[in-house]
Design a protein around this motif. Structure first.
Motif, short mmCIF file in Angstrom:
data_model
loop_
_atom_site.label_atom_id
_atom_site.label_comp_id
_atom_site.label_asym_id
_atom_site.label_seq_id
_atom_site.Cartn_x
_atom_site.Cartn_y
_atom_site.Cartn_z
N PHE A 176 -21.92 -30.75 -26.91
CA PHE A 176 -22.42 -32.12 -26.83
C PHE A 176 -22.05 -32.92 -28.07
N PHE A 177 -21.95 -32.24 -29.21
CA PHE A 177 -21.73 -32.93 -30.48
C PHE A 177 -20.26 -32.89 -30.91
N MET A 178 -19.37 -32.49 -30.00
CA MET A 178 -17.95 -32.37 -30.34
C MET A 178 -17.11 -33.38 -29.58
N ASP A 179 -15.90 -33.62 -30.09
CA ASP A 179 -14.92 -34.39 -29.36
C ASP A 179 -14.37 -33.55 -28.21
N PRO A 180 -13.64 -34.16 -27.27
CA PRO A 180 -13.17 -33.39 -26.10
C PRO A 180 -12.34 -32.16 -26.45
N LEU A 181 -11.36 -32.30 -27.35
CA LEU A 181 -10.49 -31.16 -27.64
C LEU A 181 -11.23 -30.01 -28.32
N PRO A 182 -12.02 -30.22 -29.38
CA PRO A 182 -12.78 -29.10 -29.94
C PRO A 182 -13.75 -28.46 -28.94
N ALA A 183 -14.33 -29.27 -28.06
CA ALA A 183 -15.24 -28.72 -27.06
C ALA A 183 -14.51 -27.76 -26.12
N ILE A 184 -13.35 -28.18 -25.64
CA ILE A 184 -12.57 -27.32 -24.74
C ILE A 184 -12.04 -26.12 -25.50
N ALA A 185 -11.61 -26.34 -26.76
CA ALA A 185 -11.08 -25.24 -27.57
C ALA A 185 -12.13 -24.17 -27.78
N ALA A 186 -13.38 -24.57 -27.96
CA ALA A 186 -14.46 -23.59 -28.16
C ALA A 186 -14.62 -22.71 -26.92
N ILE A 187 -14.62 -23.32 -25.75
CA ILE A 187 -14.83 -22.56 -24.52
C ILE A 187 -13.63 -21.66 -24.21
N VAL A 188 -12.42 -22.21 -24.39
CA VAL A 188 -11.21 -21.44 -24.14
C VAL A 188 -11.16 -20.21 -25.04
N SER A 189 -11.41 -20.39 -26.32
CA SER A 189 -11.33 -19.29 -27.28
C SER A 189 -12.40 -18.23 -27.02
N ALA A 190 -13.62 -18.68 -26.76
CA ALA A 190 -14.73 -17.74 -26.54
C ALA A 190 -14.50 -16.90 -25.30
N THR A 191 -14.05 -17.52 -24.21
CA THR A 191 -13.85 -16.76 -22.98
C THR A 191 -12.71 -15.76 -23.10
N ALA A 192 -11.60 -16.15 -23.73
CA ALA A 192 -10.48 -15.23 -23.91
C ALA A 192 -10.90 -14.02 -24.73
N MET A 193 -11.64 -14.24 -25.80
CA MET A 193 -12.09 -13.15 -26.64
C MET A 193 -13.14 -12.29 -25.94
N ALA A 194 -14.02 -12.90 -25.17
CA ALA A 194 -15.07 -12.15 -24.49
C ALA A 194 -14.49 -11.19 -23.46
N ILE A 195 -13.45 -11.62 -22.75
CA ILE A 195 -12.82 -10.75 -21.77
C ILE A 195 -12.23 -9.52 -22.45
N VAL A 196 -11.54 -9.73 -23.57
CA VAL A 196 -10.94 -8.60 -24.29
C VAL A 196 -12.00 -7.71 -24.92
N ALA A 197 -13.02 -8.33 -25.51
CA ALA A 197 -14.08 -7.53 -26.15
C ALA A 197 -14.83 -6.69 -25.14
N GLY A 198 -14.85 -7.12 -23.88
CA GLY A 198 -15.51 -6.33 -22.85
C GLY A 198 -14.86 -4.99 -22.61
N ASP A 199 -13.59 -4.84 -23.06
CA ASP A 199 -12.91 -3.56 -22.93
C ASP A 199 -13.45 -2.52 -23.92
N ILE A 200 -14.04 -2.96 -25.03
CA ILE A 200 -14.44 -2.03 -26.09
C ILE A 200 -15.59 -1.12 -25.64
N PRO A 201 -16.72 -1.65 -25.14
CA PRO A 201 -17.76 -0.72 -24.65
C PRO A 201 -17.31 0.08 -23.44
N GLY A 202 -16.34 -0.43 -22.69
CA GLY A 202 -15.82 0.34 -21.57
C GLY A 202 -15.12 1.60 -22.04
N ALA A 203 -14.31 1.48 -23.09
CA ALA A 203 -13.58 2.64 -23.61
C ALA A 203 -14.49 3.59 -24.38
N LEU A 204 -15.47 3.06 -25.08
CA LEU A 204 -16.32 3.90 -25.92
C LEU A 204 -17.54 4.44 -25.19
N LEU A 205 -18.13 3.63 -24.30
CA LEU A 205 -19.40 4.00 -23.67
C LEU A 205 -19.33 4.10 -22.15
#
Length: 501
Positions: free
Chosen positions: A50-79
């Motif tokens: 809400f407090f960001m301009d359009p590009l930083p707002a989209i950049a935040a969501i794009v970056s978080a989702t890409a990283m979350a998908i990859v990080a989801g592999d870590i507990p899969g391999a370990l646990l």
């Protein structure tokens, strides 16, 4: 060229870069915790945008989702617990590689192939967005029905050596998916008078229960152990990864393109792309019998597809304002909140912003390697915690994740009940993957079939009237004929041999 230069200046400002870095770390944290998904990470970021301009707002969501998908592999391999639904397709492969002492290589393959798949998705998104979106818009309920049915076919294909048990697991998933109100007729089904079931069962408690809670129940005897086993060390995660990627380069490229195309279809997503790519890789492999035992070929294919699908989902979202998945639906809401209406005109009126979004996608996927490596290095310490401390913490995160879906205690009970059911299924060698995929695809199959029947006045032959629907329908029927043949034929041969003996 001027628009590209402007886009580069927009992206490489301290504000956008700081947002990308912070959102990436946030996504790694959310994705690495079993039960918390990329969609949840996106939803948690919306108030901040809400407090960001359009590009930083989209950049935040794009970056978080890409990283979350990859990080989801870590507990899969370990646990053996997938952090996100997109990781569920290849969790068994990564976990088995870890048990063979190759946990570092498994996570290295996940990181590298996710980055490559993401780059492939970005390239298709940037250069072929209008064409892919136009192709997706040609789909009616007929095509969606056959496509979802193909997805259910994949649920049986990935079930291992016993397709019959895979089919039973799939039917149980369809039963769960039928709970609630019929989306077409409005009839109530299997609600047992409980108002909480009127809207059906949310996918997140189902996922957590089937994978996380069931795994915790399997590991319950370890709680009383006084001697803590040495946790696997992800040493040199990129050792041998280049060789594996080169060996399976064809499957990696195919899965990258396929993941992007599936992601571009509204209602699909990274989880469906991952399952279909894994099943297709198994079918086309020269050594399909090695799948499920720690074979990196399936890992390469599915890891490439899930991040590519994230990029593909933005094709219909940006070009026509049609969300490809729940994440892009949130993105469209953020853009409209900022006064930008996604559609064909956005490529001319806000060309610099669109190019900047493409650059952010590329940057986020390139950051997967260094930040993902950092996450892998720190993740192994989780297994150094005594089981009596670790497992209650994981259960706590699972309860929080299930409760956060609808802020309801009912979802927590659903999670626990399905966890117990999944535990008994796994103890009797029933695969869990087909069940969760049926829960996801069941409503898609049913709603589109009902719409087609209403449209065609009950004439099922008209499901083959459109060329794309006809091709998908023939493929789906051939796949099911092959599944039935491979299930029935060995049984008949065994009976014939027993009679002869």
């Amino acid at each position: 060229m001027a628009e590209l230069q402007q886009a580069l200046m927009m992206v490489f400002s301290w504000e956008v870069l700081a947002v990308v870095l912070g959102a990436s770390l946030f996504g790694l944290f959310i994705g690495a915790i079993p039960g918390l998904t990329a969609t949840m990470a996106t939803a948690l970021l919306v108030p901040v945008t809400f407090f960001m301009d359009p590009l930083p707002a989209i950049a935040a969501i794009v970056s978080a989702t890409a990283m979350a998908i990859v990080a989801g592999d870590i507990p899969g391999a370990l646990l053996r617990i997938p952090g996100t639904p997109a990781s569920a397709a290849y969790t068994e492969e990564a976990y088995q590689m870890g048990r063979q002492g190759r946990v570092g290589q498994a996570l290295g393959v996940n990181l590298a192939c996710s980055a490559v798949g993401g780059v492939i998705g970005v390239a298709i998104l940037a250069f072929f967005a209008p064409l892919v979106a136009e192709f997706a818009l040609q789909f009616t309920s007929d095509e969606y029905f056959w496509l979802a049915l193909l997805g259910l076919s994949c649920a049986v294909l990935v079930s291992g050596s016993d397709p019959l048990k895979g089919a039973i697991s799939m039917l149980l998933g369809l039963l769960v998916a039928m709970i609630g109100m019929d989306s077409v007729s409005g009839q109530m089904r299997f609600t047992f008078g409980l108002p909480e079931l009127l809207s059906g069962i949310s996918i997140l408690p189902v996922l957590i229960g089937l994978f996380a809670v069931a795994e915790l129940l399997r590991r319950l005897p370890e709680v009383g152990q006084r001697v803590i086993p040495t946790p696997p060390v992800a040493e040199k995660p990129f050792r041998g990864v280049g060789t594996l990627m080169w060996r399976y380069k064809g499957g990696m490229a195919r899965s990258g393109v396929l993941g992007t195309l599936i992601g571009a279809l509204p209602g699909a997503g990274a989880d469906i792309a991952s399952w279909i790519s894994y099943a297709l890789s198994r079918r086309l492999s020269r050594t399909p019998e090695r799948y499920g035992t720690g074979h990196p070929e399936g890992l390469v294919a599915a890891s490439s597809a899930n991040n590519a699908a994230l990029s593909g989902a933005y094709v219909p979202a940006l070009v026509f304002g049609i969300p490809g998945d729940t994440i892009t639906a949130i993105i469209i809401g953020v853009l409209m909140m900022k006064g930008i209406t996604p559609g064909p005109d956005v490529f001319t009126t806000d060309a610099a912003l669109v190019n900047a979004i493409f650059i952010v996608f590329l940057l986020a996927n390139l950051l997967l390697l260094p930040l993902g490596l950092l996450a892998v290095r720190g993740s192994r310490h989780i297994l150094s915690v005594p089981p009596a401390v670790l497992y209650p913490l994981i259960l706590l995160f699972c309860i929080v994740g299930a409760f956060a879906t609808n802020n309801s205690n009912f979802d927590v009970w659903i999670m626990l009940i399905l966890g117990v059911i999944a535990f008994f299924l796994a103890e009797n060698d029933f695969p869990i993957g087909p069940m969760i995929l049926a829960v996801i695809l069941g409503p898609v199959v049913e709603s589109n079939f009902m719409r087609s029947m209403i449209k065609h006045s009950g004439d099922m032959t008209l499901l083959f009237e459109r060329p794309i629907a006809a091709v998908l329908g023939v493929i789906a029927i051939l796949v099911w004929v092959a599944i039935i043949a491979t299930t029935v034929w060995p049984v008949r041969n065994k009976r014939r041999q027993s009679v002869q003996d």
